[in-house]
Write an enzyme that holds these catalytic residues in place. Sequence first.
Site, mmCIF file in Angstrom:
data_model
loop_
_atom_site.group_PDB
_atom_site.id
_atom_site.type_symbol
_atom_site.label_atom_id
_atom_site.label_comp_id
_atom_site.label_asym_id
_atom_site.label_seq_id
_atom_site.Cartn_x
_atom_site.Cartn_y
_atom_site.Cartn_z
ATOM 1 C CG HIS A 76 -1.981 -1.046 1.201
ATOM 2 N ND1 HIS A 76 -3.246 -0.898 0.683
ATOM 3 C CD2 HIS A 76 -1.924 -2.334 1.636
ATOM 4 C CE1 HIS A 76 -3.921 -2.029 0.820
ATOM 5 N NE2 HIS A 76 -3.139 -2.921 1.390
ATOM 6 C CG ASN A 149 -7.830 -4.364 0.910
ATOM 7 O OD1 ASN A 149 -7.183 -3.349 1.168
ATOM 8 N ND2 ASN A 149 -7.290 -5.569 0.916
ATOM 9 C CG HIS A 340 -2.901 -1.438 14.637
ATOM 10 N ND1 HIS A 340 -3.091 -2.702 14.132
ATOM 11 C CD2 HIS A 340 -2.442 -1.608 15.896
ATOM 12 C CE1 HIS A 340 -2.757 -3.590 15.048
ATOM 13 N NE2 HIS A 340 -2.365 -2.948 16.128
HETATM 14 FE FE1 HDE Z 1 -2.737 -4.858 5.441
HETATM 15 N N1 HDE Z 1 -0.917 -4.085 5.938
HETATM 16 N N2 HDE Z 1 -2.119 -6.686 6.031
HETATM 17 N N3 HDE Z 1 -4.475 -5.685 4.817
HETATM 18 N N4 HDE Z 1 -3.343 -3.076 4.822
HETATM 19 C C1 HDE Z 1 -0.539 -2.812 5.784
HETATM 20 O O1 HDE Z 1 0.592 -1.548 7.407
HETATM 21 C C2 HDE Z 1 -1.018 -6.941 6.752
HETATM 22 C C3 HDE Z 1 -4.844 -6.994 4.917
HETATM 23 C C4 HDE Z 1 -4.571 -2.757 4.356
HETATM 24 O O2 HDE Z 1 -3.299 3.452 3.946
HETATM 25 C C5 HDE Z 1 0.787 -2.514 6.406
HETATM 26 O O3 HDE Z 1 0.926 0.663 7.744
HETATM 27 C C6 HDE Z 1 -0.965 -8.340 7.102
HETATM 28 C C7 HDE Z 1 -6.236 -7.158 4.657
HETATM 29 C C8 HDE Z 1 -4.621 -1.367 3.978
HETATM 30 O O4 HDE Z 1 -1.707 3.258 5.435
HETATM 31 C C9 HDE Z 1 1.168 -3.862 7.049
HETATM 32 C C10 HDE Z 1 -2.076 -8.905 6.555
HETATM 33 C C11 HDE Z 1 -6.694 -5.895 4.380
HETATM 34 C C12 HDE Z 1 -3.349 -0.875 4.241
HETATM 35 C C13 HDE Z 1 0.011 -4.734 6.677
HETATM 36 C C14 HDE Z 1 -2.795 -7.860 5.890
HETATM 37 C C15 HDE Z 1 -5.584 -4.994 4.484
HETATM 38 C C16 HDE Z 1 -2.580 -1.960 4.770
HETATM 39 C C17 HDE Z 1 1.797 -1.880 5.491
HETATM 40 C C18 HDE Z 1 -2.512 -10.352 6.598
HETATM 41 C C19 HDE Z 1 -8.118 -5.477 3.982
HETATM 42 C C20 HDE Z 1 -2.843 0.523 3.995
HETATM 43 C C21 HDE Z 1 1.869 -0.429 5.887
HETATM 44 C C22 HDE Z 1 -2.500 -10.947 7.873
HETATM 45 C C23 HDE Z 1 -9.047 -5.510 5.054
HETATM 46 C C24 HDE Z 1 -3.125 1.438 5.140
HETATM 47 C C25 HDE Z 1 1.102 -0.327 7.087
HETATM 48 C C26 HDE Z 1 -2.670 2.831 4.805
HETATM 49 C C27 HDE Z 1 -1.247 -1.859 5.184
HETATM 50 C C28 HDE Z 1 -0.062 -6.011 7.061
HETATM 51 C C29 HDE Z 1 -3.985 -8.116 5.178
HETATM 52 C C30 HDE Z 1 -5.733 -3.595 4.235
HETATM 53 C C31 HDE Z 1 2.505 -4.436 6.650
HETATM 54 C C32 HDE Z 1 0.129 -8.989 7.904
HETATM 55 C C33 HDE Z 1 -7.049 -8.452 4.724
HETATM 56 C C34 HDE Z 1 -5.811 -0.604 3.413
HETATM 57 O O5 HDE Z 1 1.243 -3.771 8.432
#
Ligand code: HDE
Length: 681
Positions: A76, A149, A340
Amino acid sequence: MSDERKINEISKNEQLDLFRVDDKGKKLTTNQGLKMAEDEFSLKAGERGPTLMEDFHFREKVTHFDHERIPERVVHARGFAAHGVFQVYESMQKYTMAKFLQNPTATTPVFVRFSTVVGSRGSAETVRDVRGFATKFYTEEGVFDLVANNMPVFFIQDGIKFPDIVHAIKPEPDNEMPQASSAHDTYWDFVANNQESAHMTMWLMSDRAIPRSFRMMEGFGVNTFRFVNSAGRAYFVKFHWKPALGVHSLVWDEAQKISGKDPDFHRRDLWENIEKGNYPEFELGVQIIDDEDEFKYDFDILDATKLWPEEVVPVTLIGKLTLNRNVDNVFAETEQVAFHPGHVVPGIDFTNDPLLQGRLFSYTDTQLIRLGGPNFHEIPINRPICPFHNNQRDGYHRQTINVGKVSYHKNSLAGNTPRPASVAEGGYVHYQEKVEGKKIRARSESFKDHFSQATLFWNSMSKAEKKHIIEAFSFELGKVKSQSVKQQIVDMFANVSLELAKTFAKSIGAISPKSGGSNITKSSPALSQENTKKKPDTRKVAVIITNGFNGPDIRFILDSLKKTGVQPEVISENLGTIKGSDGTQLKVDHTFLTTHSVLFDAVYIVRGSSVNKRFNKDAGLFVYEAFSHYKPIGATHEGKKWLETDEMGQGKGVVLDNEPQRFVTEFVKAIAGHRHWQRQL
Ligand code: HDE
């Protein structure tokens, strides 16, 4: 800032105001406040001599510059954000005690960041990808983040596999190609060997992966959360955002061209519409399942590769989000915002969804490296609007000046404060779910069906949407080099639909599947974009026109289009103004050189009396491209005469009429229709 009220008990806007600095009209100083008399030349021993070490201004300026970048988000990275407000329609107290969901007269400030997932921070925005839709609610009980998402399911079921899917979909490590694209071997190898990704891959190959605008996407919390009311009763909940403008997409050829013509297409669209006062709106929806009904469905409600069909569990719309202000500074706000899913308030809790559990660890961890330490909550965009007190101290970039000697609990020197709050005082208590089990690394039996909902999705698509999915598989697998991976994918997706797998197998030079097929016949109309809201509001119309146009008619038509919310922009050979036959002047917004057909939703061709060969060629290409992207086309006057002689003139969604009022009515209807798939191309 000794008075705590100043920073913690004021509105979010006032809070941000405290940190806003306008350098305009000010004297230039160093970071220590020293006014500088010279900023263009470093300090040297003689005009042509070496630069001197003692030049503190040079060193400070260049050192700061050298450190301007922070690590981009690991996923992202490419995002754009805006401020807004949220308001609930009526109290949700039956289901949750969350305060911001109780009072329909109160508004909660929010900050929303939209993003792509795969590309780096500078990548193009209209690539085929999932979009992030993360919302920070600054509630009076603390920050609640809904990190969503634009697709309701995910690639994997367990957080421990997140590094694997992300490594597979990111550019390949030996040559860092391709950028922001899943069309390569490692992604498809991952899919073939991790079949839980079948359903999400169907979404990724669908039109949902190439949205027309951030303003025209749904949002989905994906994971199953819990609502808890003040009596302690719990419900399973899934969150949705429904856009007021409906869900609309680009077509793939157009999306690829926009990546070159305007890589900032989505942020420009959001920015410009907010600047013009066309505030994007989304309704918050919830699907609620009673605690007792956890096992009532033919899918596991904790499995993030499954959606809850809206026809089975209806979405109740409970409030509205309005985005009404652009950021002042992209780095300070959009880049530094830290979301978060574990930022919750009383009344919102987690479930055992193993993907959600993984997320609860990852998001804080990633901010520690990205924002350089544990004090990122003090950055203005991340600060809650309510007071926060605890015994956490120090660390990189600490801003709070905690007074007093006591930074531990329990204590007697500070009267045992800060002390935990009782439930009545708003203290957070985790839902007391009873859990027991053996420690085990395994997937629940109930998570093992990977294809039924992929087929449900396929069954729910319109004819045009199915065609796009087949084309997307053909494109992506056409880029895959490994014949074995291609064949594995064909054989895998035969389990979703034989029609789908057979059709794309042919185009990618793979062997048609001999067996497979699905016995799932159900569909969910809510999944098709064909059934979305269709409105003309804020659609961009290219008006192709040159000198010698019919002044009164064109003035009437353009004014009437604007009244319906459509946004016409004038395109001609040169910038400046063009003149109608009666002397009417029109300002030209773009030339054929500075814009392109793919950047508009519709085309209105007028021409004029003074067209030349060049104009005809440029206008012809412009209209043809819009036609081939199924866009509405309108023509009057010389434009109508010209289009009537072309086959395009007979196409669906093409409006030819010289009666101004009738033309406007029909053209606006065609614009609201968005795309006219019935055209035989
Ligand atoms: Fe994320 N995801 N994600 N994700 N995600 C991040 O956090 C992660 C997942 C989503 O505009 C990271 O600050 C894991 C689902 C958005 O700043 C990180 C898993 C969904 C954004 C991270 C998921 C999301 C992130 C990277 C699986 C939809 C951007 C930067 C267990 C509901 C937020 C950050 C923004 C961002 C981890 C799965 C949505 C690495 C480990 C499912 C919208 O922490």
